[in-house]
Motif scaffolding. Structure first.
Motif, PDB file in Angstrom:
ATOM      1  N   GLU A 101       0.865  -1.177   0.000  1.00  0.00           N
ATOM      2  CA  GLU A 101       0.000   0.000   0.000  1.00  0.00           C
ATOM      3  C   GLU A 101       0.902   1.227   0.000  1.00  0.00           C
ATOM      4  O   GLU A 101       1.714   1.404   0.903  1.00  0.00           O
ATOM      5  N   LEU A 102       0.782   2.071  -1.013  1.00  0.00           N
ATOM      6  CA  LEU A 102       1.663   3.225  -1.158  1.00  0.00           C
ATOM      7  C   LEU A 102       1.500   4.167   0.038  1.00  0.00           C
ATOM      8  O   LEU A 102       0.404   4.610   0.358  1.00  0.00           O
ATOM      9  N   GLY A 103       2.620   4.451   0.716  1.00  0.00           N
ATOM     10  CA  GLY A 103       2.590   5.329   1.877  1.00  0.00           C
ATOM     11  C   GLY A 103       2.287   4.627   3.178  1.00  0.00           C
ATOM     12  O   GLY A 103       2.175   5.282   4.229  1.00  0.00           O
ATOM     13  N   GLU A 191      18.083  -3.059 -12.304  1.00  0.00           N
ATOM     14  CA  GLU A 191      17.034  -2.095 -12.634  1.00  0.00           C
ATOM     15  C   GLU A 191      15.694  -2.808 -12.604  1.00  0.00           C
ATOM     16  O   GLU A 191      15.492  -3.813 -13.286  1.00  0.00           O
ATOM     17  N   GLY A 192      14.798  -2.289 -11.790  1.00  0.00           N
ATOM     18  CA  GLY A 192      13.466  -2.857 -11.679  1.00  0.00           C
ATOM     19  C   GLY A 192      12.419  -1.899 -12.215  1.00  0.00           C
ATOM     20  O   GLY A 192      12.727  -0.779 -12.623  1.00  0.00           O
ATOM     21  N   ARG A 193      11.193  -2.347 -12.185  1.00  0.00           N
ATOM     22  CA  ARG A 193      10.079  -1.523 -12.647  1.00  0.00           C
ATOM     23  C   ARG A 193       9.013  -1.430 -11.555  1.00  0.00           C
ATOM     24  O   ARG A 193       8.950  -2.293 -10.680  1.00  0.00           O
ATOM     25  N   TYR A 194       8.213  -0.392 -11.648  1.00  0.00           N
ATOM     26  CA  TYR A 194       7.127  -0.261 -10.684  1.00  0.00           C
ATOM     27  C   TYR A 194       5.860   0.223 -11.391  1.00  0.00           C
ATOM     28  O   TYR A 194       5.913   0.788 -12.489  1.00  0.00           O
ATOM     29  N   HIS A 195       4.744  -0.013 -10.733  1.00  0.00           N
ATOM     30  CA  HIS A 195       3.445   0.425 -11.253  1.00  0.00           C
ATOM     31  C   HIS A 195       2.567   0.806 -10.065  1.00  0.00           C
ATOM     32  O   HIS A 195       2.534   0.088  -9.062  1.00  0.00           O
ATOM     33  N   ILE A 196       1.892   1.927 -10.181  1.00  0.00           N
ATOM     34  CA  ILE A 196       1.005   2.396  -9.110  1.00  0.00           C
ATOM     35  C   ILE A 196      -0.438   2.330  -9.594  1.00  0.00           C
ATOM     36  O   ILE A 196      -0.765   2.836 -10.675  1.00  0.00           O
ATOM     37  N   GLN A 197      -1.290   1.691  -8.800  1.00  0.00           N
ATOM     38  CA  GLN A 197      -2.712   1.592  -9.130  1.00  0.00           C
ATOM     39  C   GLN A 197      -3.531   1.484  -7.854  1.00  0.00           C
ATOM     40  O   GLN A 197      -3.193   0.698  -6.964  1.00  0.00           O
ATOM     41  N   ASN A 199      -3.734   3.222  -5.257  1.00  0.00           N
ATOM     42  CA  ASN A 199      -2.932   3.450  -4.049  1.00  0.00           C
ATOM     43  C   ASN A 199      -2.091   2.238  -3.656  1.00  0.00           C
ATOM     44  O   ASN A 199      -1.655   2.109  -2.508  1.00  0.00           O
ATOM     45  N   SER A 200      -1.855   1.350  -4.611  1.00  0.00           N
ATOM     46  CA  SER A 200      -0.948   0.227  -4.392  1.00  0.00           C
ATOM     47  C   SER A 200       0.275   0.410  -5.283  1.00  0.00           C
ATOM     48  O   SER A 200       0.164   0.889  -6.414  1.00  0.00           O
ATOM     49  N   ILE A 201       1.437   0.034  -4.771  1.00  0.00           N
ATOM     50  CA  ILE A 201       2.676   0.096  -5.533  1.00  0.00           C
ATOM     51  C   ILE A 201       3.172  -1.329  -5.770  1.00  0.00           C
ATOM     52  O   ILE A 201       3.319  -2.103  -4.838  1.00  0.00           O
ATOM     53  N   LEU A 202       3.357  -1.663  -7.036  1.00  0.00           N
ATOM     54  CA  LEU A 202       3.869  -2.968  -7.433  1.00  0.00           C
ATOM     55  C   LEU A 202       5.285  -2.772  -7.948  1.00  0.00           C
ATOM     56  O   LEU A 202       5.533  -1.925  -8.809  1.00  0.00           O
ATOM     57  N   THR A 203       6.241  -3.531  -7.406  1.00  0.00           N
ATOM     58  CA  THR A 203       7.605  -3.521  -7.935  1.00  0.00           C
ATOM     59  C   THR A 203       7.946  -4.920  -8.458  1.00  0.00           C
ATOM     60  O   THR A 203       7.484  -5.917  -7.917  1.00  0.00           O
ATOM     61  N   ILE A 204       8.752  -4.941  -9.496  1.00  0.00           N
ATOM     62  CA  ILE A 204       9.175  -6.214 -10.086  1.00  0.00           C
ATOM     63  C   ILE A 204      10.618  -6.081 -10.542  1.00  0.00           C
ATOM     64  O   ILE A 204      11.018  -5.047 -11.082  1.00  0.00           O
TER      65      ILE A 204
END
Length: 208
Positions: A101-103, A191-197, A199-204
């Protein structure tokens, strides 16, 4: 996928065919749901990647999924989502995924998560949001590397130096030597990637 899809008839039909250990019945209902949805996501990922069903996925002693020997993968969940990433070993050495959960990460926990070299400020994120992204990035790194190095390493073993919002990417560096290959001198930058949706942050993070 969202946790509220657990009651979907198609999801339930597939879950009913997935082999799970008997001790799952002793889990707290929420943990049981997360476990089953994680296996469902693994089933769907395997179906898309390999074209076949994955109806049995045991757990290792450390509770991580015991993937088939030709695959690398990762499962994660937060308050709203459950997700899985899967790849063939002939393409990747490791694959880590994490969703938070972002934050959500409290500032008072920063001393356990960050070190002197971690990014201290980002114009696009609040202090707690940045801390959550760093936390998630380090979780993804651990999940990607642990099956290769076979040793536990903490948040102090790496630092996040950059978050690029236009590319939705981040850079993370090893500080500690994990084995003869994964070290600051050899393979230490990822180097990874992230996506916010929602209010959730996904990192891979992929390790090649």
């Amino acid at each position: 996928m969202k946790k509220n899809e657990f009651e979907n008839n198609m999801v339930q039909r597939i879950i009913s065919n997935i082999k799970v250990p008997s001790e799952i019945e002793r889990f707290h209902p929420e943990r049981k749901k997360e476990y089953l949805l994680g296996r469902y996501c693994a089933y769907q990922a395997h179906l898309k990647l390999m074209g076949s069903e994955l109806l049995s996925l045991n757990s290792n002693a450390d509770r991580s999924p015991d993937w088939p020997e030709h695959l690398v993968g990762s499962i994660s969940h937060n308050h709203e989502y459950v997700c899985c990433a899967l790849a063939e070993k002939k393409y990747l050495k490791g694959l880590g995924i994490d969703i938070e959960e972002l934050g959500r990460t409290k500032i008072e926990l920063a001393r356990y998560i960050t070190n002197a070299q971690d990014l201290k400020y980002h114009p696009s994120f609040s202090e707690t949001e940045l801390l959550t992204i760093i936390f998630s990035a380090k979780e993804s790194l651990f999940k990607a590397l642990y099956p290769e190095v076979k040793i536990f390493f903490g948040f102090d073993s790496a630092y996040v130096s950059e978050i690029n919002t236009s590319k939705q990417s981040f850079k993370i560096h090893l500080i500690k030597t994990l084995n003869t290959y994964f070290s600051p001198q050899m393979q230490g930058l990822f180097e990874g990637r992230y996506h916010i949706q929602d209010n959730s942050i996904l990192t891979i993070l992929e390790v090649k």
